[in-house]
Design a protein around this motif. Structure first.
Motif, PDB file in Angstrom:
ATOM      1  N   LEU A   1      26.734  24.947  59.662  1.00 36.98           N
ATOM      2  CA  LEU A   1      25.588  24.318  59.007  1.00 36.98           C
ATOM      3  C   LEU A   1      25.454  24.836  57.582  1.00 36.98           C
ATOM      4  O   LEU A   1      25.792  25.985  57.300  1.00 36.98           O
TER       5      LEU A   1
ATOM      6  N   ILE B   1      31.483  17.396  54.722  1.00 32.46           N
ATOM      7  CA  ILE B   1      30.213  16.913  55.260  1.00 32.46           C
ATOM      8  C   ILE B   1      30.320  15.398  55.396  1.00 32.46           C
ATOM      9  O   ILE B   1      31.353  14.823  55.050  1.00 32.46           O
TER      10      ILE B   1
ATOM     11  N   TYR C   1      28.376  29.852  60.013  1.00 28.58           N
ATOM     12  CA  TYR C   1      29.233  29.509  61.149  1.00 28.58           C
ATOM     13  C   TYR C   1      28.992  30.397  62.367  1.00 28.58           C
ATOM     14  O   TYR C   1      29.631  30.223  63.400  1.00 28.58           O
TER      15      TYR C   1
ATOM     16  N   GLU D   1      32.993  24.390  62.997  1.00 33.87           N
ATOM     17  CA  GLU D   1      31.763  23.643  62.731  1.00 33.87           C
ATOM     18  C   GLU D   1      30.666  24.620  62.348  1.00 33.87           C
ATOM     19  O   GLU D   1      30.569  25.708  62.921  1.00 33.87           O
TER      20      GLU D   1
ATOM     21  N   MET E   1      23.470  30.607  61.842  1.00 34.41           N
ATOM     22  CA  MET E   1      23.132  29.210  62.156  1.00 34.41           C
ATOM     23  C   MET E   1      21.839  29.148  62.958  1.00 34.41           C
ATOM     24  O   MET E   1      21.186  28.118  63.001  1.00 34.41           O
TER      25      MET E   1
ATOM     26  N   LEU F   1      18.117  23.733  59.034  1.00 30.26           N
ATOM     27  CA  LEU F   1      19.458  23.603  58.467  1.00 30.26           C
ATOM     28  C   LEU F   1      20.020  22.332  59.075  1.00 30.26           C
ATOM     29  O   LEU F   1      20.405  22.303  60.232  1.00 30.26           O
ATOM     30  N   THR F   2      20.017  21.270  58.304  1.00 30.59           N
ATOM     31  CA  THR F   2      20.331  19.970  58.895  1.00 30.59           C
ATOM     32  C   THR F   2      21.672  19.397  58.490  1.00 30.59           C
ATOM     33  O   THR F   2      22.080  18.378  59.018  1.00 30.59           O
ATOM     34  N   THR F   3      22.355  20.023  57.543  1.00 30.70           N
ATOM     35  CA  THR F   3      23.619  19.461  57.104  1.00 30.70           C
ATOM     36  C   THR F   3      24.768  20.085  57.884  1.00 30.70           C
ATOM     37  O   THR F   3      25.104  21.256  57.691  1.00 30.70           O
ATOM     38  N   ALA F   4      25.341  19.299  58.784  1.00 30.54           N
ATOM     39  CA  ALA F   4      26.512  19.766  59.523  1.00 30.54           C
ATOM     40  C   ALA F   4      27.703  19.772  58.573  1.00 30.54           C
ATOM     41  O   ALA F   4      27.840  18.898  57.718  1.00 30.54           O
TER      42      ALA F   4
END
Length: 163
Positions: free
Chosen positions: A64, A94, A11, A62, A15, A31-34
């Motif tokens: 990752l 997610i 966070y 928010e 990130m 790092l693609t998963t929000a």
């Protein structure tokens, strides 16, 4: 049978792929998963260039997820967190629903403020200096005990940030 590894929820400065690469000692990949952590706010830490989370009912943070990492990566992340954070479990949201993750939670020896911390502002105003701090600090991985590592961090931040 291997135990599944929980993803890390980042966070703050982790990130950033450049910071994460320095911490891990290799390219972390994307790092693609929000993910969203509810019930917390991301705030500045007094006299430090990184954020902390504080409980804040009704708010969310928010971030990752980092899913794939080796035991050495985990050890380097824990070192980077400077022994002032504990690694805790959390439930993040997610796109497909809730997921359990690890995050750098409860703090000791630092003072969270009530000033929000912005990743975009950090990138614009502090990232270049922070990368230098991270590079110097990570040279202590595997060599320094917690007290010496803490001194290295504080001395390096003071030198680079001039505070």
């Amino acid at each position: 049978m291997s135990v599944p590894v929980l993803p890390y929820f980042f966070y703050g400065t982790l990130m950033d792929p450049d910071v994460l690469g320095i911490v891990l000692g290799h390219d972390p990949g994307p790092l693609t998963t929000a993910a969203t952590l509810s019930g917390f706010a991301r705030v500045r830490v007094e006299r430090e260039p990184y954020p902390a989370l504080v409980e804040a009912p009704g708010l969310h943070v928010e971030g990752l997820l980092m899913r794939n990492y080796a035991p050495q990566d985990d050890a380097r992340i824990r070192y980077f967190e400077d022994f002032d954070f504990t690694i805790e479990h959390c439930s993040v949201e997610i796109g497909t629903g809730p997921e359990t993750a690890l995050y750098c939670g409860a703090v000791r020896n630092i003072a969270p403020t009530d000033i929000p911390w912005s990743y975009a502002d950090w990138v614009r105003e502090e990232k270049a200096r922070f990368l230098k701090v991270a590079e110097i600090y990570m040279t202590g991985f595997g060599r320094l005990d917690p007290e010496a590592a803490d001194r290295l961090w504080l001395d390096t931040v003071r030198e680079i940030y001039g505070s």
